[in-house]
Design an enzyme around this catalytic site. Structure first.
Site, PDB file in Angstrom:
ATOM      1  N   GLU A  78       0.831  -1.202   0.000  1.00 47.24           N
ATOM      2  CA  GLU A  78       0.000   0.000   0.000  1.00 47.24           C
ATOM      3  C   GLU A  78       0.869   1.257   0.000  1.00 47.24           C
ATOM      4  OE1 GLU A  78      -3.030  -0.116  -0.572  1.00 47.24           O
ATOM      5  OE2 GLU A  78      -3.611  -2.172  -0.054  1.00 47.24           O
ATOM      6  N   CYS A 141      -8.127  -1.512   8.069  1.00 46.66           N
ATOM      7  CA  CYS A 141      -6.712  -1.569   7.641  1.00 46.66           C
ATOM      8  C   CYS A 141      -6.178  -0.169   7.363  1.00 46.66           C
ATOM      9  CB  CYS A 141      -6.559  -2.443   6.393  1.00 46.66           C
ATOM     10  SG  CYS A 141      -6.704  -4.200   6.762  1.00 46.66           S
ATOM     11  N   HIS A 165      -1.337  -5.747   2.031  1.00 49.51           N
ATOM     12  CA  HIS A 165      -2.570  -6.539   2.014  1.00 49.51           C
ATOM     13  C   HIS A 165      -2.272  -7.924   1.437  1.00 49.51           C
ATOM     14  CE1 HIS A 165      -5.738  -3.291   2.716  1.00 49.51           C
ATOM     15  NE2 HIS A 165      -6.141  -4.309   3.427  1.00 49.51           N
TER      16      HIS A 165
END
Ligand code: PCA
Length: 202
Positions: A78, A141, A165
């Protein structure tokens, strides 16, 4: 030196969470670097204070948070956390924030300072698929990622923070035949390569 790796408990009716299940497979040290592992609740409020407390109390040199993204086809690194909680379903504590800022006066977004492209290449070199992702969503998250990045900025020196993830495991994907999956062993291999690259850049 110390690295903090976090995972999440199960949520949303899925019987397990690979981000929790992969933690015991990761080593407790990489060379001289200690790896501390922690499982976070899938609850906006509790996960937020727990990750903030972990950073200020453990004072890790590097933080890597992990979470499940059902439908992911690769390890997804991410790039950014955004200042927004917008839950598509209640969390495990029954909380369902809608369009709520995480920090009322915080920045709109915070980029991960980790060398994500190098980490992607390192993961791929172990034969495990990896992608960069430009959104960690607006659920728990992203919340943990944002709180961790914001808390890190208050520390001196600020530890770099990242979020990856993970896909479903084959076992968890059995009843979700349209969803891709990856074995915990592949996740472990990719994550060790990603951690080694991030540690190298410290
Ligand atoms: N995935 C969720 C929260 C916990 C987890 O493992 C998310 O992507 O927000």
């Amino acid at each position: 030196m110390k690295v903090l790796v976090t995972g999440f408990e199960p949520f949303g009716g899925v019987e397990g969470n690979p981000s929790e299940d992969v933690l015991p497979l990761l080593p407790d040290a990489l060379g001289p670097i200690q790896i501390v592992k922690q499982v976070l609740p899938v609850a906006f409020v509790d996960s937020g204070w727990q990750i903030a407390a972990a950073l200020t109390e453990e004072r890790p040199d590097l933080v890597l948070c992990l979470g499940l993204k059902s439908g992911a086809m690769a390890l997804e690194l991410e790039r950014i956390a955004i200042n927004l909680d917008d839950a598509y379903m209640p969390d495990n504590a029954g909380d369902q924030p809608r369009e709520r800022p995480i920090l009322p006066h915080g920045p709109d977004g915070i980029f991960s300072p980790l060398p994500l492209k190098r980490m992607q290449r390192a993961i791929q070199s172990t034969g495990v698929p990896a992608q960069l992702s430009n959104s960690a969503g607006t659920y728990v998250c992203n919340h943990v990622f944002y709180v961790a990045l914001a808390t890190a900025r208050e520390l001196s020196p600020p530890p770099p923070v990242g979020f990856i993830h993970l896909p479903l495991t084959p076992q968890l994907a059995l009843s979700r035949y349209d969803r891709p999956s990856m074995t915990l062993e592949d996740m472990r291999r990719g994550l060790v390569a990603a951690l080694a690259t991030a540690i190298d850049a410290l």
